[in-house]
Design a protein around this motif. Structure first.
Motif, PDB file in Angstrom:
ATOM      1  N   VAL A  72     -48.363 -76.836  -4.861  1.00  0.00           N
ATOM      2  CA  VAL A  72     -47.262 -76.026  -5.167  1.00  0.00           C
ATOM      3  C   VAL A  72     -46.053 -76.673  -4.371  1.00  0.00           C
ATOM      4  O   VAL A  72     -46.109 -77.047  -3.228  1.00  0.00           O
ATOM      5  N   ILE A  78     -45.831 -74.347  -9.880  1.00  0.00           N
ATOM      6  CA  ILE A  78     -46.850 -75.511 -10.240  1.00  0.00           C
ATOM      7  C   ILE A  78     -46.613 -76.130 -11.488  1.00  0.00           C
ATOM      8  O   ILE A  78     -46.094 -75.353 -12.103  1.00  0.00           O
ATOM      9  N   SER A  89     -46.001 -68.886  -6.319  1.00  0.00           N
ATOM     10  CA  SER A  89     -45.532 -68.209  -4.884  1.00  0.00           C
ATOM     11  C   SER A  89     -45.454 -66.806  -4.752  1.00  0.00           C
ATOM     12  O   SER A  89     -44.825 -65.907  -5.484  1.00  0.00           O
TER      13      SER A  89
END
Length: 234
Positions: A72, A78, A89
């Motif tokens: 991440v 991503i 997130s």
């Protein structure tokens, strides 16, 4: 002629200076309060992904999209083949699985089955500083005790003060700190406290022992012997 260097070693022992913050409550040899819901430090609640977490993503039946490690990024995104960029997130892994399924379907992958596992939980971590061999930020996963944290940091250095180990924690906006003695914990004389995500573990040092080491190091450069009063070293 011998030169005797005492250098004030009797007063070199460091003690934790914990009282400088009016919002800091200090404990001595007592267990710190555990984090509360909302402190973002509970291991028991569902883990939400964050920046720098390392994921392992598998798409069943597609070897080219399986066992892929994806980090991440700092913005919480991503990137995955045939799915593009995805915001992850603040979401649990299960939600990200569904995001990937929908993105893959949109790119003509039929009935994709996706699993997402967290390999490294970098966004929830604790910090170890001071006189340890490997200070740094350590991913938090499961239950970790103070002695286990010391093992993760490869143990204390030769200058560490075993009775000067402090855990700092924030609970509900209140700052807390507690002083621990590693030697006493190892001998079962004190409980081994639990470490939580966002904790800071600080291992103090003995300034006297550092000075002793420095003096021994420079001794060959001198033309006269040096006598160190070792009993004054803390």
């Amino acid at each position: 002629m011998a030169v005797i260097l005492v250098a004030g070693l009797a007063g070199c022992a460091t003690t934790p200076r914990l009282g400088g913050d009016g919002n800091l409550q200090v404990f001595s040899g007592a267990s710190l309060p555990a984090p509360k819901e909302g402190d973002n430090a509970l291991a028991s609640k569902p883990y939400n992904l964050g920046p720098f977490d390392l994921l392992v993503i598998d798409v069943f039946g597609m070897p080219e999209l399986s066992n892929r490690e994806v980090r991440v990024d700092e913005t919480g995104m991503i990137s995955f083949p045939l799915a593009g960029a995805i915001k992850v997130s603040g979401k649990p892994a299960r939600d990200v699985e569904w995001q990937l399924v929908e993105a893959l379907r949109a790119n003509h992958v039929r009935n994709p089955k996706v699993t997402v596992q967290v390999k490294e939980a970098k966004s929830q971590a604790f910090t170890i500083e001071g006189e340890v061999k490997q200070p740094g930020i350590y991913p938090f996963s499961g239950r970790v005790s103070l002695l286990q944290a010391m093992a993760l940091s490869k143990g204390v250095t030769e200058f560490a003060k075993l009775d000067d180990v402090v855990i700092f924690r924030t609970v509900g906006g209140q700052k807390y700190a507690a002083l621990y003695n590693l030697k006493a914990i190892r001998h079962g004389q004190q409980p081994d406290p639990e470490i939580y995500a966002n904790d800071l573990v600080m291992v103090g040092d003995s300034s006297g022992r550092k000075l002793f080491k420095d003096l021994v190091t420079v001794t060959p450069l001198l033309t006269v012997p040096i006598i160190i009063l070792d009993k004054l070293i803390p």
